[in-house]
Design a protein around this motif. Structure first.
Motif, PDB file in Angstrom:
ATOM      1  N   GLN A  21      55.394  -4.335  24.392  1.00 16.49           N
ATOM      2  CA  GLN A  21      56.412  -4.518  25.419  1.00 16.49           C
ATOM      3  C   GLN A  21      56.860  -5.963  25.579  1.00 16.49           C
ATOM      4  N   THR A  22      55.915  -6.849  25.756  1.00 15.59           N
ATOM      5  CA  THR A  22      56.278  -8.242  26.017  1.00 15.59           C
ATOM      6  C   THR A  22      56.988  -8.856  24.818  1.00 15.59           C
ATOM      7  N   LEU A  23      56.468  -8.586  23.639  1.00 13.00           N
ATOM      8  CA  LEU A  23      57.104  -9.125  22.443  1.00 13.00           C
ATOM      9  C   LEU A  23      58.515  -8.593  22.295  1.00 13.00           C
ATOM     10  N   SER A  24      58.667  -7.301  22.526  1.00 10.33           N
ATOM     11  CA  SER A  24      59.982  -6.698  22.408  1.00 10.33           C
ATOM     12  C   SER A  24      60.974  -7.325  23.381  1.00 10.33           C
ATOM     13  N   ARG A  25      60.505  -7.572  24.600  1.00 12.43           N
ATOM     14  CA  ARG A  25      61.386  -8.196  25.580  1.00 12.43           C
ATOM     15  C   ARG A  25      61.763  -9.610  25.185  1.00 12.43           C
ATOM     16  N   GLY A  26      60.799 -10.326  24.641  1.00  9.23           N
ATOM     17  CA  GLY A  26      61.088 -11.688  24.204  1.00  9.23           C
ATOM     18  C   GLY A  26      62.153 -11.708  23.130  1.00  9.23           C
ATOM     19  N   TRP A 118      71.365  -6.428   2.606  1.00  7.03           N
ATOM     20  CA  TRP A 118      71.390  -5.163   3.319  1.00  7.03           C
ATOM     21  C   TRP A 118      70.308  -5.164   4.378  1.00  7.03           C
ATOM     22  N   ASP A 119      70.683  -4.758   5.592  1.00  7.96           N
ATOM     23  CA  ASP A 119      69.710  -4.663   6.677  1.00  7.96           C
ATOM     24  C   ASP A 119      70.043  -3.464   7.552  1.00  7.96           C
ATOM     25  N   HIS A 120      69.272  -2.394   7.406  1.00  7.70           N
ATOM     26  CA  HIS A 120      69.509  -1.171   8.167  1.00  7.70           C
ATOM     27  C   HIS A 120      70.936  -0.673   7.983  1.00  7.70           C
ATOM     28  N   GLN A 121      71.728  -0.696   9.045  1.00  4.76           N
ATOM     29  CA  GLN A 121      73.085  -0.169   8.951  1.00  4.76           C
ATOM     30  C   GLN A 121      74.092  -1.260   8.618  1.00  4.76           C
ATOM     31  N   ASP A 122      73.611  -2.474   8.425  1.00  2.00           N
ATOM     32  CA  ASP A 122      74.537  -3.594   8.320  1.00  2.00           C
ATOM     33  C   ASP A 122      74.352  -4.394   7.035  1.00  2.00           C
ATOM     34  N   CYS A 123      75.362  -5.194   6.779  1.00  2.00           N
ATOM     35  CA  CYS A 123      75.267  -6.285   5.830  1.00  2.00           C
ATOM     36  C   CYS A 123      75.186  -7.575   6.630  1.00  2.00           C
TER      37      CYS A 123
ATOM     38  N   LEU B  60      53.596  -6.374  14.094  1.00  2.00           N
ATOM     39  CA  LEU B  60      54.504  -6.291  12.961  1.00  2.00           C
ATOM     40  C   LEU B  60      55.502  -5.160  13.123  1.00  2.00           C
ATOM     41  N   ARG B  61      55.015  -4.031  13.628  1.00  2.00           N
ATOM     42  CA  ARG B  61      55.943  -2.918  13.811  1.00  2.00           C
ATOM     43  C   ARG B  61      57.045  -3.280  14.795  1.00  2.00           C
ATOM     44  N   THR B  62      56.667  -3.997  15.828  1.00  2.00           N
ATOM     45  CA  THR B  62      57.665  -4.403  16.816  1.00  2.00           C
ATOM     46  C   THR B  62      58.680  -5.354  16.188  1.00  2.00           C
ATOM     47  N   LEU B  63      58.199  -6.319  15.440  1.00  2.00           N
ATOM     48  CA  LEU B  63      59.111  -7.256  14.784  1.00  2.00           C
ATOM     49  C   LEU B  63      60.000  -6.529  13.785  1.00  2.00           C
ATOM     50  N   GLU B  64      59.411  -5.544  13.135  1.00  2.00           N
ATOM     51  CA  GLU B  64      60.183  -4.778  12.153  1.00  2.00           C
ATOM     52  C   GLU B  64      61.306  -4.002  12.852  1.00  2.00           C
ATOM     53  N   ASP B  65      61.005  -3.460  14.019  1.00  2.00           N
ATOM     54  CA  ASP B  65      62.032  -2.730  14.770  1.00  2.00           C
ATOM     55  C   ASP B  65      63.259  -3.590  15.035  1.00  2.00           C
ATOM     56  N   HIS B  66      63.040  -4.889  15.148  1.00  2.00           N
ATOM     57  CA  HIS B  66      64.148  -5.792  15.456  1.00  2.00           C
ATOM     58  C   HIS B  66      64.691  -6.486  14.211  1.00  2.00           C
ATOM     59  N   SER B  67      64.292  -6.016  13.039  1.00  2.00           N
ATOM     60  CA  SER B  67      64.781  -6.600  11.779  1.00  2.00           C
ATOM     61  C   SER B  67      64.361  -8.050  11.602  1.00  2.00           C
ATOM     62  N   LEU B  68      63.334  -8.459  12.318  1.00  2.00           N
ATOM     63  CA  LEU B  68      62.886  -9.835  12.161  1.00  2.00           C
ATOM     64  C   LEU B  68      61.950  -9.962  10.972  1.00  2.00           C
ATOM     65  N   LEU B  69      61.461  -8.842  10.492  1.00  2.00           N
ATOM     66  CA  LEU B  69      60.739  -8.857   9.232  1.00  2.00           C
ATOM     67  C   LEU B  69      60.960  -7.543   8.511  1.00  2.00           C
ATOM     68  N   VAL B  70      60.774  -7.577   7.214  1.00  2.00           N
ATOM     69  CA  VAL B  70      60.909  -6.368   6.403  1.00  2.00           C
ATOM     70  C   VAL B  70      59.692  -6.263   5.509  1.00  2.00           C
ATOM     71  N   GLY B  80      62.859 -11.172   7.935  1.00  2.00           N
ATOM     72  CA  GLY B  80      63.964 -10.233   7.876  1.00  2.00           C
ATOM     73  C   GLY B  80      65.291 -10.848   8.281  1.00  2.00           C
ATOM     74  N   ALA B  81      66.365 -10.124   7.952  1.00  2.00           N
ATOM     75  CA  ALA B  81      67.712 -10.644   8.131  1.00  2.00           C
ATOM     76  C   ALA B  81      68.074 -10.878   9.597  1.00  2.00           C
ATOM     77  N   GLY B  82      67.375 -10.208  10.499  1.00  2.00           N
ATOM     78  CA  GLY B  82      67.664 -10.414  11.907  1.00  2.00           C
ATOM     79  C   GLY B  82      67.513 -11.885  12.313  1.00  2.00           C
ATOM     80  N   LEU B  83      66.647 -12.597  11.634  1.00  2.00           N
ATOM     81  CA  LEU B  83      66.465 -14.008  11.958  1.00  2.00           C
ATOM     82  C   LEU B  83      67.727 -14.809  11.669  1.00  2.00           C
ATOM     83  N   ALA B  84      68.423 -14.440  10.617  1.00  2.00           N
ATOM     84  CA  ALA B  84      69.669 -15.133  10.304  1.00  2.00           C
ATOM     85  C   ALA B  84      70.702 -14.889  11.398  1.00  2.00           C
TER      86      ALA B  84
END
Lengths: 245, 245
Positions: A21-26, A118-123, B60-70, B80-84
DNA sequence: TTTGAGATGTTCTATATTTGAACAGTAAAT
DNA sequence: ATTTACTGTTCAAATATAGAACATCTCAAA
């Protein structure tokens, strides 16, 4: 926080496993900040996150400790330089290998050249190089997102995998028929897709162990014959792949 | 409580602020990954973080959910590309305003040009542009850090503030005497500081509400007379500041 | 085929982290 | 002086998390 009828083990959100939770919020805070046009107050951010102000405060301090955000004189928050450091690690080898090729392409073709992954649904655009005399600067900065179904880079990425692979890795996203033609040619073309009035050409880059990517150029006028530019893209992609092998 | 004016000093608790543990660990994971040369296994990351493997797994799973790592096919983790995307928000206006100027500088001077911002003890490179014919590609990618005490950009940033301001904002860091001369000239010079054999010139950029920054060029041979290049940097900095006002 | 090593993914409970109300201080606007 | 809208701090309550233990999976070696 808890509703009277809710059970203790509220696992009703069964589709998504409970993330941290906390990480996700951050991270959400960072995403909100990055999307915001202007610096935000802590109170604004707390309400955007849907958390109590003191919670937002503690999150922000933690992010600040890591240089992921900074605060101006008025105490407002904005993204910090630490994010640029972290972003440097994203496909680092690809970034390094692509830069000279992009510089070459941009200046010989007089077009903006870039690499997207490529990242999920996006480029997501990773590196870009503008030509010497950029009449109008094209808004193609690193970190730009656009749907992977739209534009030449996305088509090129699709063309680098079979339709089965695609549907397996991108469930729900249609396989664009243009990808089949692009596979024959070795490069993909698009017009007026991402930005009206702009055309784009792209060639796929596959690197073992890395995400599918593409090298692309954008230009304004609609050319009759792409082939020369397309071949240049293919050659650049091959050199990049060779360097990463 | 005790005396009306000398209440409990608010600053005394600043030594031991309790940061958000999970968030801090998640960010640490990103920092470790960004610094790593190769993709890491979850077990490696857990031991690098000093936490139990299952804790690392949830992070890691949480970071992966946000595309911050793959994760690659073998399950190894990398940025992951989310960092860009997040990094694009860092001084976005400065990035946008600086890009055309950097392109201009790089190609008229035939030197790599870049913008760096001040972050704690370091200078962080934000945007770079290489000249048309980059003989040897200089490793000056965005996200590169170097000590703010080292190199022309750091000196330029120091020169943009008084010695008092500097010691107030950067406690513990010495004020380089070169900054005083740089303030007279309007630009700073350095040789062999960040990278041996390379020289650098930089002019400060100050934007209200933003962190101090600098626009700079690097070059190999040691020129006798900087002044022409220095003036070009000053002019570019002025145009950027004008656009951000 | 079996065994073992080394990895990933899951579940569970005590506990330590987090939550959010309440309080305190500050600065600008009225 | 008063109001408003912030930031920053504290603390008891409760909830999210930590980490052991277990279940799998793959791959190599025996």
């Amino acid at each position: 926080m808890m509703s009277p009828t809710a059970t203790k083990n509220a696992r009703e959100t069964s589709t998504t496993v409970s993330p941290s939770q906390t990480l996700s919020r951050g991270i959400q805070a960072l995403e909100i900040l990055a999307a915001a046009e202007r610096p935000m107050t802590i109170a604004e951010l707390a309400s955007a996150l849907g958390v109590h102000r003191s919670v937002a405060y503690r999150i922000l301090r933690t992010l600040e400790d890591h240089s992921l955000l900074v605060r101006d004189d008025a105490g407002r928050v904005q993204p910090g330089a630490g994010l640029a450091v972290l972003a440097r690690g994203v496909s680092r080898d690809l970034q390094t290998a692509a830069l000279p090729e992009l510089t070459q392409l941009a200046n010989t073709l007089n077009m903006t050249a870039f690499v997207a992954v490529w990242d999920h649904q996006d480029c997501v655009t990773l590196v870009t190089v503008e030509p010497r005399h950029s009449a109008a600067t094209l808004a193609q900065h690193p970190g730009t997102r656009h749907p992977v179904n739209t534009g030449a880079p996305g088509i090129a990425i699709q063309s680098s995998m079979s339709e089965e692979e695609w549907t397996a890795l991108a469930p729900g996203l249609p396989y664009r028929p243009e990808a089949i033609e692009a596979r024959k040619l070795g490069y993909a073309a698009s017009h007026d897709e991402v930005i009206a009035g702009l055309s784009s050409l792209a060639a796929p880059i596959r690197v073992p162990g890395g995400r599918p990517a593409a090298i692309a150029v954008v230009y304004i006028r609609r050319e009759q014959d792409h082939s020369a530019v397309g071949e240049a893209l293919i050659a650049s992609a091959a050199r990049i792949e060779g360097q990463l092998a």
